[in-house]
Scaffold this motif. Structure first.
Motif, mmCIF file in Angstrom:
data_model
loop_
_atom_site.group_PDB
_atom_site.id
_atom_site.type_symbol
_atom_site.label_atom_id
_atom_site.label_comp_id
_atom_site.label_asym_id
_atom_site.label_seq_id
_atom_site.Cartn_x
_atom_site.Cartn_y
_atom_site.Cartn_z
ATOM 1 N N SER A 140 0.707 -1.104 -0.096
ATOM 2 C CA SER A 140 0.310 -0.071 -0.095
ATOM 3 C C SER A 140 0.135 1.358 -0.237
ATOM 4 O O SER A 140 1.984 1.294 -0.384
ATOM 5 C CB SER A 140 -0.666 -0.067 0.709
ATOM 6 O OG SER A 140 0.059 0.387 2.133
ATOM 7 N N ASP A 141 0.605 2.571 0.359
ATOM 8 C CA ASP A 141 0.853 3.620 -0.073
ATOM 9 C C ASP A 141 1.204 3.954 1.588
ATOM 10 O O ASP A 141 0.995 4.746 2.452
ATOM 11 C CB ASP A 141 -0.285 4.783 -0.677
ATOM 12 C CG ASP A 141 1.353 5.831 -1.720
ATOM 13 O OD1 ASP A 141 1.816 5.938 -0.891
ATOM 14 O OD2 ASP A 141 0.391 6.725 -1.650
ATOM 15 N N LYS A 142 2.369 3.311 2.057
ATOM 16 C CA LYS A 142 2.811 3.474 3.588
ATOM 17 C C LYS A 142 4.504 3.601 3.618
ATOM 18 O O LYS A 142 5.173 3.084 2.367
ATOM 19 C CB LYS A 142 2.439 2.443 4.004
ATOM 20 C CG LYS A 142 0.991 1.927 4.947
ATOM 21 C CD LYS A 142 0.953 1.053 5.478
ATOM 22 C CE LYS A 142 -0.878 1.101 5.855
ATOM 23 N NZ LYS A 142 -0.205 -0.323 7.206
ATOM 24 N N SER A 143 4.257 4.560 4.326
ATOM 25 C CA SER A 143 5.934 4.585 4.572
ATOM 26 C C SER A 143 6.338 4.056 6.008
ATOM 27 O O SER A 143 5.250 4.017 7.049
ATOM 28 C CB SER A 143 6.288 6.279 4.359
ATOM 29 O OG SER A 143 6.101 6.569 2.997
ATOM 30 N N ALA A 151 6.267 12.828 3.287
ATOM 31 C CA ALA A 151 5.380 11.353 3.254
ATOM 32 C C ALA A 151 3.728 11.808 3.616
ATOM 33 O O ALA A 151 2.903 11.913 2.721
ATOM 34 C CB ALA A 151 5.789 10.873 3.623
ATOM 35 N N LYS A 172 0.442 9.382 2.185
ATOM 36 C CA LYS A 172 1.557 8.439 2.767
ATOM 37 C C LYS A 172 0.412 7.760 4.599
ATOM 38 O O LYS A 172 0.582 8.875 4.846
ATOM 39 C CB LYS A 172 2.529 8.575 2.203
ATOM 40 C CG LYS A 172 3.201 8.244 0.847
ATOM 41 C CD LYS A 172 4.792 7.940 1.006
ATOM 42 C CE LYS A 172 5.367 7.730 -0.235
ATOM 43 N NZ LYS A 172 4.941 6.089 -0.872
ATOM 44 N N SER A 174 4.141 -1.737 3.628
ATOM 45 C CA SER A 174 4.879 -0.572 3.332
ATOM 46 C C SER A 174 5.681 -0.365 1.977
ATOM 47 O O SER A 174 6.210 -1.752 1.707
ATOM 48 C CB SER A 174 5.953 -0.102 4.514
ATOM 49 O OG SER A 174 6.800 1.681 3.724
ATOM 50 N N ASN A 175 5.953 0.170 0.955
ATOM 51 C CA ASN A 175 7.085 0.606 0.192
ATOM 52 C C ASN A 175 7.813 1.698 -0.036
ATOM 53 O O ASN A 175 8.871 2.133 -0.742
ATOM 54 C CB ASN A 175 5.712 1.009 -1.682
ATOM 55 C CG ASN A 175 5.219 2.548 -0.998
ATOM 56 O OD1 ASN A 175 5.132 3.419 -0.402
ATOM 57 N ND2 ASN A 175 4.559 3.102 -2.245
ATOM 58 N N HIS A 176 8.108 2.382 1.150
ATOM 59 C CA HIS A 176 9.170 3.040 1.493
ATOM 60 C C HIS A 176 10.188 2.302 2.916
ATOM 61 O O HIS A 176 8.911 2.341 3.840
ATOM 62 C CB HIS A 176 9.291 4.305 1.343
ATOM 63 C CG HIS A 176 9.292 5.152 0.781
ATOM 64 N ND1 HIS A 176 7.685 5.550 -0.380
ATOM 65 C CD2 HIS A 176 9.324 4.928 -0.273
ATOM 66 C CE1 HIS A 176 7.483 5.602 -1.166
ATOM 67 N NE2 HIS A 176 8.829 5.783 -1.564
#
Length: 157
Positions: free
Chosen positions: A2-5, A27, A32, A151-153
């Motif tokens: 998902s759009d998480k950091s 972010a 995010k 997370s994607n970061h």
């Protein structure tokens, strides 16, 4: 994914703490979901500025006295020179109208950045929940890993 950091905040240095919160708030401002996991020396960033009486062992009291208490007491990672470097950095940031660490932390809360204090590191260092700022969560590494897995970061600071 998902759009998480996610950000692991291991360092208790002022400059690294500022960088962590700038990235987190940036972010979050982009939409995010951000989780910051504070462990070991990074927990000092979350300590309240004032002394909070708690029941501690001798070694826990020693740690408490040796570690900085809150964002205003942190030194910088290079050229600290007994705290003069940190004072210079704070002065320059004020002069250039750059948000302080305390302001960045408040912004992070307003942007719903999830702040998690590592329970195991708290046990090791003798830090009690009442010594840390309000509005944070307490969890172990499994909680962080679950967040990081989605997370994607993922950053380690």
């Amino acid at each position: 994914m998902s759009d998480k950091s996610t950000i692991i905040v291991f360092s208790g240095d002022l400059d690294k703490a500022i960088a962590s919160f700038i990235i987190a708030t940036g972010a979050a401002a982009m939409g995010k979901q951000v989780t910051m996991f504070f462990t070991f020396w990074g927990l000092n960033i979350l300590r309240k500025d004032q002394y909070v009486p708690t029941k501690k062992s001798f070694l826990e009291n020693m740690f408490a006295k040796m570690m900085p208490r809150g964002p205003e007491k942190l030194g910088i990672s290079k050229m600290n020179f007994g705290g003069i470097g940190a004072k210079m950095m704070r002065y320059i940031m004020r002069k250039k109208n750059i948000a302080s660490l305390a302001e960045l932390m408040q912004t992070a809360k307003e942007l719903d950045v999830k702040i998690i204090a590592c329970a195991m590191s708290m046990d090791v260092l003798g830090i009690k929940e009442e010594e840390l700022i309000d509005g944070i969560e307490y969890a172990g590494v499994a909680t962080y890993l679950a967040e990081a897995d989605e997370s994607n970061h993922n950053l380690f600071i």
